[in-house]
Every structure is written in C-alpha cells, then in structure tokens.
Scaffold this active site. Structure first.
Site, mmCIF file in Angstrom:
data_model
loop_
_atom_site.group_PDB
_atom_site.id
_atom_site.type_symbol
_atom_site.label_atom_id
_atom_site.label_comp_id
_atom_site.label_asym_id
_atom_site.label_seq_id
_atom_site.Cartn_x
_atom_site.Cartn_y
_atom_site.Cartn_z
ATOM 1 C CG ASN A 6 43.220 31.107 53.595
ATOM 2 O OD1 ASN A 6 42.113 31.339 53.113
ATOM 3 N ND2 ASN A 6 44.132 32.044 53.737
ATOM 4 C CG HIS A 9 40.127 31.225 47.384
ATOM 5 N ND1 HIS A 9 40.011 32.537 46.972
ATOM 6 C CD2 HIS A 9 41.455 31.013 47.567
ATOM 7 C CE1 HIS A 9 41.216 33.080 46.890
ATOM 8 N NE2 HIS A 9 42.105 32.181 47.254
ATOM 9 C CG HIS A 42 44.049 38.134 53.514
ATOM 10 N ND1 HIS A 42 45.015 38.084 52.553
ATOM 11 C CD2 HIS A 42 44.078 39.405 53.988
ATOM 12 C CE1 HIS A 42 45.610 39.271 52.448
ATOM 13 N NE2 HIS A 42 45.049 40.088 53.308
ATOM 14 N NE ARG A 44 43.542 39.639 49.211
ATOM 15 C CZ ARG A 44 44.711 40.158 48.828
ATOM 16 N NH1 ARG A 44 44.853 41.452 48.625
ATOM 17 N NH2 ARG A 44 45.731 39.373 48.606
ATOM 18 N NE ARG A 48 41.010 40.863 46.222
ATOM 19 C CZ ARG A 48 42.242 40.837 45.699
ATOM 20 N NH1 ARG A 48 42.763 39.685 45.302
ATOM 21 N NH2 ARG A 48 42.938 41.935 45.569
ATOM 22 C CD GLU A 69 46.558 34.954 55.437
ATOM 23 O OE1 GLU A 69 46.340 35.601 54.392
ATOM 24 O OE2 GLU A 69 46.841 33.767 55.439
ATOM 25 C CB THR A 100 49.850 37.359 50.061
ATOM 26 O OG1 THR A 100 48.567 37.437 50.684
ATOM 27 C CG2 THR A 100 50.830 38.188 50.852
ATOM 28 C CD GLU A 150 51.570 31.915 56.946
ATOM 29 O OE1 GLU A 150 50.773 32.397 57.778
ATOM 30 O OE2 GLU A 150 51.231 31.537 55.810
ATOM 31 C CG HIS A 189 51.434 32.275 49.445
ATOM 32 N ND1 HIS A 189 51.551 32.232 48.094
ATOM 33 C CD2 HIS A 189 50.509 33.209 49.719
ATOM 34 C CE1 HIS A 189 50.732 33.122 47.572
ATOM 35 N NE2 HIS A 189 50.085 33.724 48.532
HETATM 36 N N1 PXP Z 1 49.683 32.355 54.112
HETATM 37 C C1 PXP Z 1 49.447 33.648 53.766
HETATM 38 C C2 PXP Z 1 50.124 34.730 54.548
HETATM 39 C C3 PXP Z 1 48.570 33.966 52.723
HETATM 40 O O1 PXP Z 1 48.350 35.261 52.396
HETATM 41 C C4 PXP Z 1 47.911 32.922 52.039
HETATM 42 C C5 PXP Z 1 46.937 33.242 50.957
HETATM 43 O O2 PXP Z 1 45.859 33.936 51.493
HETATM 44 C C6 PXP Z 1 48.179 31.602 52.445
HETATM 45 C C7 PXP Z 1 49.080 31.347 53.459
HETATM 46 C C8 PXP Z 1 47.522 30.442 51.784
HETATM 47 O O3 PXP Z 1 47.991 30.369 50.482
HETATM 48 P P1 PXP Z 1 47.317 29.353 49.449
HETATM 49 O O4 PXP Z 1 45.909 29.813 49.259
HETATM 50 O O5 PXP Z 1 48.164 29.484 48.232
HETATM 51 O O6 PXP Z 1 47.384 27.998 50.103
#
Ligand code: PXP
Length: 238
Positions: A6, A9, A42, A44, A48, A69, A100, A150, A189
């Site tokens: 992901n 960031h 994601h 949003r 952001r 996402e 999330t 997930e 997550h």
């Molecule tokens: N899975 C989902 C559904 C999420 O919303 C996120 C965060 O955007 C992640 C996985 C990844 O989480 P992390 O950034 O804590 O690894």
C-alpha cells in the site's frame, strides 16, 4: 502467500507540500521490481493522499494487480467503473479517522452491500470486503457475493502482548471459515516487520496488504530494500 504494498503514504508526503514529488507511480514500479505481487491505494473521500490522477496513472502502469480501497459510495463506485482497477476493496470510512479503524459491518448492511458488489462486478472488477475477524461477518461477505475478504489484523497489531495470541487465533479462525466458504482470503492493517511473522504462518491467508510500515522503512533504506526485507520475512524469494 503474496504481498500487496500500500503506497498511500508516498502520496501523503507529496500532499504535505502539495508538491509534485514523491511520485506514487514511481514507488509502485520500484515495489513491483523488488517483487511485490500487487499495489494497493486508498482513494479517500477527502483526497488526503491518493488523487484520482494517481489512480488513472497507476491503472496504466501497474503490471501486477491494482487494488483500490474505497468507501461504498456512489461517487467511488463511478470512479471504479471508469478506472477499472483489478480489485476494489470496500472499507468503512469516516472523515476524522487517521486510518481505517475497523471492518465493514457486512452483516448489518448486507442488502446495500450486495447491490454494491453486484455493480462492481458488472464493471468487471473483483470485490474484496474489509471485515473484522468475525465468523458472522465472513458469512455475510460470502452471502453478499464478494470474491474475497480482507481480514482486519489491526486488533492483533494493537493487542498487548498477553492478548495477542487470542487476536491471532481470531484471525486464523476467520481465515479458515472464509477459505471454507470459497472466498479468497487476504489480511492486513497494522502489520509491521516485527509482528508479521505469526500472521504469515496462517495457511488460509493468500495475500497480505502492508502499507505504513513498508513506506516508513522505504523513506530510510529505499523502496527496493524495504520490499525485499518484507518478502524475506514472508519467506518469499525476492
Ligand atoms: N488494509 C486496509 C483495508 C487498509 O485500510 C489499510 C490502510 O490503508 C491497510 C490494509 C494497510 O494498513 P497499514 O498501512 O497499517 O499497513
């Protein structure tokens, strides 16, 4: 076991200065070259970090699998139908949250979610539902016609040491039920280089989505090394 990275960031750093860099597409290419099996972002409602422009470029460039996402809103479903990522993961979203905070309550909103899943499928896109490690939610996701779930590993990641085994067991049990119901099983997550090991041992989980921890490491050691080090922990060659 596959690794989805992901890259939200990377966009967070860019948006901090409303600057053109760092470029999320470049991060996606580097993650793929290091061996990532998929890229997740994601989109949003408040934009952001990831922007629609990123989605459009990633759709053209990502060679593995692009997983987006999003909240189950008409706006997002229209965007998905236009951009056509390989997979949409429906997540709950509130404007004030830093990230999330829990899974979708599929059991409670099953009728509405079934309609959303159908419209995403009509656009030729796979649907995954982000849910808590709970048997009723898994069953509801299967009933809603999702291709995948997930499982939220946030409570496992946040658990105090003496509560972690119980949370791990919940994830494993939910994964087993989901696999049994014919769902593809993903999890994610809050996973880090320190806590991912026991989750990676759960045989029913086919893919992990990891974001913050990989991007945080990539800032210091580079995306290539950060992804390779995570793949090594998952005992995947890179
Ligand atoms: N899975 C989902 C559904 C999420 O919303 C996120 C965060 O955007 C992640 C996985 C990844 O989480 P992390 O950034 O804590 O690894």
């Amino acid at each position: 076991m596959r690794l989805g990275v992901n890259i939200d960031h990377v966009a967070t750093v860019r948006q901090a200065r409303l600057a053109p860099e760092p470029e999320p597409v470049a991060a996606a290419v580097l993650a793929e070259l290091a061996g990532a099996h998929g890229i997740t972002v994601h989109l949003r409602g408040d934009r952001r970090h990831i922007q629609e422009r990123d989605l459009e470029l990633l759709r053209q460039v990502v060679a593995t699998k692009l997983n987006v996402e999003m909240a189950a809103t008409p706006e997002m479903i229209d965007i998905a139908a236009r951009v056509k990522p390989h997979q949409v993961t429906l997540v709950p979203e509130t404007p004030e949250e830093l990230t999330t905070t829990g899974g979708l309550d599929v059991a409670r909103h099953s009728a509405a979610l079934r309609i959303v899943v159908q419209s995403v499928r009509r656009a030729g896109i796979r649907t995954s539902l982000f849910i808590d490690a709970d048997r009723a939610q898994v069953e509801a996701a299967a009933e809603a016609g999702a291709d995948a779930v997930e499982i939220n590993t946030g409570p496992y990641a946040d658990a105090a040491e003496d509560a972690r085994a119980e949370q791990l067991e919940r994830v494993a049990a939910a994964a087993a039920v989901a696999a049994d119901r014919g769902l593809e099983v993903l999890a994610g997550h809050g996973l880090t280089y320190q806590n991912v090991g026991p989750i990676a041992e759960i045989a029913a989980i086919e893919e992990l989505n990891i974001g913050h921890s990989i991007v945080a490491r990539a800032v210091l050691v580079g995306m290539d090394r950060a992804v390779r080090e995570m793949l090594a922990l998952l005992r995947l060659s890179s």
